[in-house]
Motif scaffolding. Structure first.
Motif, PDB file in Angstrom:
ATOM      1  N   ARG A  33      41.388   7.729  33.443  1.00 34.18           N
ATOM      2  CA  ARG A  33      41.416   6.466  34.417  1.00 34.18           C
ATOM      3  C   ARG A  33      40.720   5.578  33.582  1.00 34.18           C
ATOM      4  O   ARG A  33      40.271   5.343  32.539  1.00 34.18           O
ATOM      5  N   ILE A  38      50.911   5.299  42.731  1.00 31.30           N
ATOM      6  CA  ILE A  38      50.948   6.860  42.346  1.00 31.30           C
ATOM      7  C   ILE A  38      52.334   7.479  42.200  1.00 31.30           C
ATOM      8  O   ILE A  38      52.800   7.947  41.154  1.00 31.30           O
ATOM      9  N   TRP A  86      34.189  13.759  47.493  1.00 32.94           N
ATOM     10  CA  TRP A  86      35.444  12.888  47.554  1.00 32.94           C
ATOM     11  C   TRP A  86      36.222  12.845  46.545  1.00 32.94           C
ATOM     12  O   TRP A  86      37.580  12.681  46.813  1.00 32.94           O
ATOM     13  N   HIS A 141      38.322   3.589  42.207  1.00 32.29           N
ATOM     14  CA  HIS A 141      39.299   4.374  42.288  1.00 32.29           C
ATOM     15  C   HIS A 141      40.648   3.851  42.144  1.00 32.29           C
ATOM     16  O   HIS A 141      41.230   4.345  41.271  1.00 32.29           O
ATOM     17  N   ILE A 170      50.597  13.594  45.029  1.00 36.28           N
ATOM     18  CA  ILE A 170      51.684  12.400  45.116  1.00 36.28           C
ATOM     19  C   ILE A 170      52.248  12.179  43.728  1.00 36.28           C
ATOM     20  O   ILE A 170      53.729  11.875  43.706  1.00 36.28           O
ATOM     21  N   HIS A 171      51.730  12.302  42.651  1.00 33.40           N
ATOM     22  CA  HIS A 171      52.268  12.128  41.447  1.00 33.40           C
ATOM     23  C   HIS A 171      53.297  13.245  41.045  1.00 33.40           C
ATOM     24  O   HIS A 171      54.364  12.623  40.687  1.00 33.40           O
ATOM     25  N   HIS A 215      43.232   4.014  38.791  1.00 28.99           N
ATOM     26  CA  HIS A 215      44.699   4.163  38.935  1.00 28.99           C
ATOM     27  C   HIS A 215      45.485   2.932  38.256  1.00 28.99           C
ATOM     28  O   HIS A 215      46.446   2.958  37.461  1.00 28.99           O
TER      29      HIS A 215
END
Lengths: 152, 152
Positions: free
Chosen positions: B152, B129, A118, B10, A129-130, B14
């Motif tokens: 991260r 993002i 995942w 997660h 997306i970045h 970010h």
């Protein structure tokens, strides 16, 4: 909390938006324009192509694949878009072979990046997306209106 | 395929990166610099602050909240970072009140955006993002090296 089919649809929605961002670029700017010494959007898209379908194939088959970020595109956006659409098809094909219980398994993407199935897939999506966000700045600097971010 | 606690980690990963991107900006550029007529990164961060904790609160409590994208920051990054850290705490607090079976429920975020709980949270993350990617271009144009995307 989220089904594999929903995550696939979410990702393909993002990929559909990225495709429209590629289309929004003038051919020349796509291959040559950049800001602050960064890569061109063409270079970033080659990275995305090198990750998406090969990364999904690696998860589905369990066989290590190489990360290839260069493509023979002859400075033609049409070639890139053709490869994009082939990737869309390949992702759907390999996704269908991933078992639901596999998403928590540990993997080493492209033989080098450690994580879970995942987290690898999330990385593929987040990275897209970045870089697409960066392309939005390129388009704005070129005085071109990018597609709406929320339209997938 | 992914547990709520993993999605929270997660997201906070970010958010930790975005915090370091805010820190990387010189005070003046953070509030004034932009490319192609886009918003400053300060304006984008105010949007992110307006979405993250309030959006999570709305999901946890079921009570509609207003989308507020303006904050009294007196052109001080320290004030923005303080609010960022408060949001980190608030997100953790409200997240703990979301029930696992709730993620597939339909909601109207901020009283206007239709989707499911999971798709709303994904939007919060994806939008962050997207705008942070734009901030990377601002930093590069300012000749500042941004933090690594994969840290991260």
């Amino acid at each position: 909390m989220i089904k594999p089919s929903q995550l696939l649809e979410h990702w393909q929605g993002h990929r559909s938006l990225t495709r429209r961002v590629i289309e929004a670029f003038p051919e020349d700017a796509f291959f040559n324009y950049s800001i602050g010494g960064m890569r061109t959007f063409a270079d970033m898209v080659m990275e995305l192509l090198g990750i998406a379908a090969p990364g999904t194939k690696e998860i589905a088959t369990g066989k290590t694949v190489q990360l290839i970020e260069k493509i023979n595109h002859n400075n033609q956006k049409a070639k890139i878009l053709e490869l994009w659409d082939k990737s869309t098809y390949d992702i759907n094909t390999y996704w269908a072979q991933i078992k639901p219980e596999q998403f928590q398994d540990s993997i080493k993407s492209f033989g080098q990046f450690e994580g879970t199935v995942w987290s690898a897939i999330f990385y593929f999506i987040d990275n897209e997306i970045h870089h697409r966000g960066q392309a939005y700045v390129y388009l704005r600097a070129l005085n071109i209106e990018p597609p709406f971010f929320y339209e997938r």
